[in-house]
Design a protein around this motif. Structure first.
Motif, short mmCIF file in Angstrom:
data_model
loop_
_atom_site.label_atom_id
_atom_site.label_comp_id
_atom_site.label_asym_id
_atom_site.label_seq_id
_atom_site.Cartn_x
_atom_site.Cartn_y
_atom_site.Cartn_z
N GLU A 5 3.64 -12.41 -10.32
CA GLU A 5 3.83 -12.74 -11.73
C GLU A 5 2.79 -13.54 -12.23
OE1 GLU A 5 5.99 -11.98 -9.59
OE2 GLU A 5 8.08 -12.62 -10.18
N ALA A 6 2.11 -14.32 -11.41
CA ALA A 6 1.12 -15.52 -11.94
C ALA A 6 -0.20 -14.68 -12.00
CB ALA A 6 1.13 -16.47 -10.77
N LYS A 7 -0.37 -13.52 -11.29
CA LYS A 7 -1.62 -12.79 -11.05
C LYS A 7 -1.77 -11.86 -12.28
CE LYS A 7 -4.28 -13.31 -7.31
NZ LYS A 7 -4.78 -12.46 -6.13
N GLN A 8 -2.68 -11.58 -12.73
CA GLN A 8 -3.00 -10.54 -14.12
C GLN A 8 -3.14 -9.24 -13.22
OE1 GLN A 8 -2.22 -10.97 -17.23
NE2 GLN A 8 -1.43 -12.79 -16.26
N LYS A 9 -3.55 -9.18 -12.09
CA LYS A 9 -3.83 -8.04 -11.20
C LYS A 9 -2.42 -7.01 -10.86
CE LYS A 9 -8.11 -9.54 -8.72
NZ LYS A 9 -8.52 -9.84 -7.49
N SER A 10 -2.49 -5.95 -10.68
CA SER A 10 -1.43 -5.28 -10.61
C SER A 10 -1.17 -5.30 -8.86
CB SER A 10 -1.57 -3.64 -10.77
OG SER A 10 -2.36 -2.98 -9.96
N PHE A 11 -0.10 -4.92 -8.31
CA PHE A 11 0.45 -4.89 -7.01
C PHE A 11 -0.67 -4.25 -6.29
CE2 PHE A 11 2.66 -3.16 -3.25
CZ PHE A 11 2.98 -4.24 -2.71
N ASN A 12 -1.06 -2.68 -6.58
CA ASN A 12 -1.81 -1.82 -6.05
C ASN A 12 -3.53 -2.38 -6.20
OD1 ASN A 12 -0.03 0.39 -5.68
ND2 ASN A 12 -0.42 1.36 -7.48
N GLU A 13 -3.78 -3.06 -7.06
CA GLU A 13 -5.31 -3.64 -6.93
C GLU A 13 -5.15 -4.75 -5.98
OE1 GLU A 13 -7.08 -4.08 -11.46
OE2 GLU A 13 -5.26 -5.00 -11.18
N ILE A 15 -3.34 -4.98 -3.12
CA ILE A 15 -3.26 -4.38 -1.76
C ILE A 15 -4.76 -3.64 -1.55
CG2 ILE A 15 -0.65 -4.64 -1.74
CD1 ILE A 15 -0.62 -1.46 -1.93
N ASN A 16 -5.40 -3.31 -2.29
CA ASN A 16 -6.27 -2.35 -2.15
C ASN A 16 -7.70 -3.43 -2.21
OD1 ASN A 16 -5.98 0.52 -1.99
ND2 ASN A 16 -4.87 0.03 -3.72
N GLU A 17 -7.69 -4.45 -2.02
CA GLU A 17 -8.68 -5.37 -2.04
C GLU A 17 -9.23 -5.41 -0.60
OE1 GLU A 17 -7.87 -9.29 -3.84
OE2 GLU A 17 -7.88 -8.20 -5.69
N ASP A 18 -10.29 -6.15 -0.36
CA ASP A 18 -10.95 -6.03 1.15
C ASP A 18 -10.24 -6.92 2.09
OD1 ASP A 18 -13.00 -4.12 0.53
OD2 ASP A 18 -14.45 -5.46 0.07
N GLN A 83 -3.86 0.42 2.88
CA GLN A 83 -3.02 1.14 4.17
C GLN A 83 -2.11 0.25 4.47
OE1 GLN A 83 -3.44 4.30 5.45
NE2 GLN A 83 -4.92 4.45 3.53
N LEU A 84 -0.75 0.87 4.78
CA LEU A 84 0.32 -0.04 5.47
C LEU A 84 0.04 0.06 6.70
CD1 LEU A 84 4.00 0.18 4.32
CD2 LEU A 84 3.21 -0.13 6.71
N LEU A 85 -0.06 -1.24 7.47
CA LEU A 85 -0.21 -1.40 8.77
C LEU A 85 1.02 -1.80 9.53
CD1 LEU A 85 -3.81 -3.62 8.92
CD2 LEU A 85 -3.54 -0.93 8.85
N TRP A 86 1.97 -2.32 8.85
CA TRP A 86 2.84 -3.00 9.66
C TRP A 86 4.12 -3.24 8.53
CZ3 TRP A 86 4.82 -8.34 9.57
CH2 TRP A 86 5.63 -8.45 10.46
N GLN A 87 5.16 -3.17 9.00
CA GLN A 87 6.45 -3.43 8.37
C GLN A 87 7.39 -3.86 9.15
OE1 GLN A 87 7.47 -0.33 5.34
NE2 GLN A 87 9.19 -1.86 4.41
N GLN A 88 8.08 -5.11 8.70
CA GLN A 88 9.53 -5.40 9.30
C GLN A 88 10.22 -6.37 8.64
OE1 GLN A 88 8.57 -7.11 13.28
NE2 GLN A 88 10.38 -8.46 13.42
N ALA A 89 11.50 -6.04 8.83
CA ALA A 89 12.71 -6.76 7.76
C ALA A 89 13.11 -8.12 8.78
CB ALA A 89 13.86 -6.06 7.54
N GLY A 90 13.50 -9.38 8.20
CA GLY A 90 14.10 -10.17 8.95
C GLY A 90 12.98 -11.29 9.09
N VAL A 91 13.45 -12.58 9.53
CA VAL A 91 12.72 -13.68 9.48
C VAL A 91 11.76 -13.52 11.03
CG1 VAL A 91 12.57 -16.13 9.87
CG2 VAL A 91 14.27 -15.35 8.43
N VAL A 92 10.58 -13.67 10.53
CA VAL A 92 9.60 -13.62 12.09
C VAL A 92 8.87 -15.11 11.98
CG1 VAL A 92 7.63 -12.45 13.05
CG2 VAL A 92 9.13 -11.38 11.53
N GLN A 93 8.99 -15.66 13.17
CA GLN A 93 8.64 -17.03 13.41
C GLN A 93 7.22 -17.01 13.38
OE1 GLN A 93 10.37 -19.59 13.26
NE2 GLN A 93 12.21 -18.43 13.05
#
Length: 108
Positions: A5-13, A15-18, A83-93
């Motif tokens: 919300e604080a950024k003016q960039k879209s979600f797609n912009e 996640i597509n950055e370097d 590119q989606l590299l990894w996804q996981q639900a739950g708390v990860v230490q």
């Protein structure tokens, strides 16, 4: 950490950055989600500019949560240049989370 919300960039912009992006899907009412905040702060301190971390409130952004099939929260998704590299639900230490992220980035 920055909220989308604080950024003016879209979600797609974002996640597509370097710079790789770790997205934390959460909700204000979710107790385990609150446990992720200090873990993500430690991760940001450890990884610095090598990783962007953003938080997405699933209540305010249901379309993004649906697009990435976020069924349980907290839900972490790692992106590199869109590119989606990894996804996981739950708390990860923190040590495990940093290890997973560094490993996924090396492989990509």
């Amino acid at each position: 950490m920055e909220s989308t919300e604080a950024k003016q960039k879209s979600f797609n912009e974002i996640i597509n950055e370097d710079t790789p992006v770790l997205v934390d899907f959460y909700a204000d009412w979710c107790a385990p989600c609150k446990m992720m905040t200090p873990i993500l702060q430690q991760l940001k301190s450890a990884m610095g500019d090598k990783l962007t971390i953003i938080k997405i409130d699933t209540e305010k952004n249901p379309d993004v949560a649906i697009r990435y099939q976020v069924r349980g929260i907290p839900n972490l998704i790692l992106f590199k240049k869109g590119q989606l590299l990894w996804q996981q639900a739950g708390v990860v230490q923190m040590p495990q989370l940093q290890q997973i992220i560094e490993q996924k980035l090396e492989q990509s």
